[in-house]
Design an enzyme around this catalytic site. Structure first.
Site, PDB file in Angstrom:
ATOM      1  CE  LYS A  20      -3.591   2.430   2.522  1.00  0.00           C
ATOM      2  NZ  LYS A  20      -4.701   2.328   3.477  1.00  0.00           N
ATOM      3  CE  LYS A  26      -6.202   1.758  -0.448  1.00  0.00           C
ATOM      4  NZ  LYS A  26      -6.650   1.786   0.912  1.00  0.00           N
TER       5      LYS A  26
END
Ligand code: PBG
Length: 330
Positions: A196, A254
């Site tokens: 992330k 992400k």
């Protein structure tokens, strides 16, 4: 002599193109994020996410039923926590009767076979809008991991199938896995937000949950001490491999569209399902350009979703899930 291969032959008409297409999208590809709020009869459009809503529990029922009818069988729950319930340590997140715990039960009652994943993170509960407990201006890693493990148990107890830690603290997957095992939740899965990045694409989501980091002296104003630097690639693999070693069942990249290289790297290197999250800012950009008439909404939507799958995504978390499936059905 002409080349023996004329590549355009297989592009001649729609039927041929459909026959040889490598990547196709089905409802099974999707994980649907849902935003939940306290109250009754609330279906609140998020200003920076046109046509996406926060639902109170009573209206959530109809929404999950309509997802189920479309063949969308997995949801990822996020809650907007009232200001008066926020603190530094996320006390409210452990409330057995908190909004998340009630939301899990609501979805399971409405659609018993729906797969329920939950966001495990402190930021919606934090007065500082951070994913960690803060002491003297520092995000405390291990104390946060322990908190996230308790939060995971609370979600498992309420009926969550899979917990999804979205925080990026070190070692939290192991802490959560051990806590779940020790409390008898051996079948509760973990989908780790493993790669992330500290991204500006999360802006609209933070509007949706009112969870942006606060601007205060002595507190970091961004998440760069825990989320990854977008200049880095090898680190994504390292993070992901560590999370798998610690017990992650599913890993995630992400944001999505700007990180397709990372997605492919990870898909080529791990043997667990890989998810991608097409985040709020990606959704907002497409909506805004379409509103202006500058891009074709549906075509862009399908192109991005197909790109995720082509790049290696086994699971796609996207605010477009419902729109895509409706389009596929027409
Ligand atoms: C925070 C969290 C974020 C998102 C999911 N969980 C934002 C952040 O890290 O600040 C972003 C999702 C999106 O933008 O759609 N735990």
């Amino acid at each position: 002599m002409y080349p023996l291969q004329r590549n355009r032959r297989l592009r001649t008409n729609a039927a041929t193109r459909a026959l040889v297409r490598e990547t196709t999208i089905t409802p099974n590809d999707f994980l649907v994020p849902l935003f939940v709020v306290e109250g009754q009869d609330i279906k609140d459009e998020i200003p920076s996410m046109p046509n996406y809503f926060r639902y109170s529990l009573d209206l959530l029922v109809a929404e999950v039923k309509s997802l189920w009818q479309l063949g969308l069988k997995s949801v990822l729950l996020f809650v907007k926590v009232p200001d008066n319930l926020k603190d530094n340590k996320g006390e409210e997140a452990l409330n057995p009767n908190g909004l998340m715990q009630r939301a899990i039960k609501t979805v399971k009652n409405a659609c018993p076979d729906m797969l329920v994943m939950t966001d495990v993170a402190l930021d919606p509960y934090s007065i500082y809008g951070h994913d960690g407990i803060i002491e003297n201006g520092v995000i405390k890693n291990d104390a946060t991991a322990t908190f996230l493990a308790n939060m995971s148990i609370s979600h498992a107890k309420a009926g969550a199938d899979i917990v999804a830690p979205s925080d990026m603290m070190d070692g939290r997957i192991l802490t959560i896995r051990e806590a779940l095992e020790n409390n008898g939740y051996t079948n509760t899965g973990i989908m780790s937000y493993s790669a992330k990045y500290a991204s500006a694409f999360y802006g609209p989501f933070r509007d949706a949950l009112d969870s942006a980091p606060v601007d205060k002296i002595n507190i970091p104003k961004d998440k760069k001490t825990y989320q990854m630097d977008y200049g880095n690639r090898l680190e994504a693999l390292k993070e992901t491999e560590m999370d798998i070693d610690e017990g992650a069942d599913i890993v995630m990249v992400k944001p999505g569209i700007s990180y397709l290289d990372i997605l492919r790297d990870i898909k080529n290197n791990v043997n667990v399902p890989v998810a991608v999250y097409q985040v709020s800012g990606e959704y907002a950009m497409i909506k805004a350009a379409a509103e202006k008439g500058w891009l074709d909404h549906d075509q862009i939507m399908l192109e991005t979703i197909t790109a995720f799958k082509r790049a290696g995504a086994d699971i796609i978390a996207s605010y477009f899930a419902k729109d895509v499936v409706k389009l596929l059905n027409t």
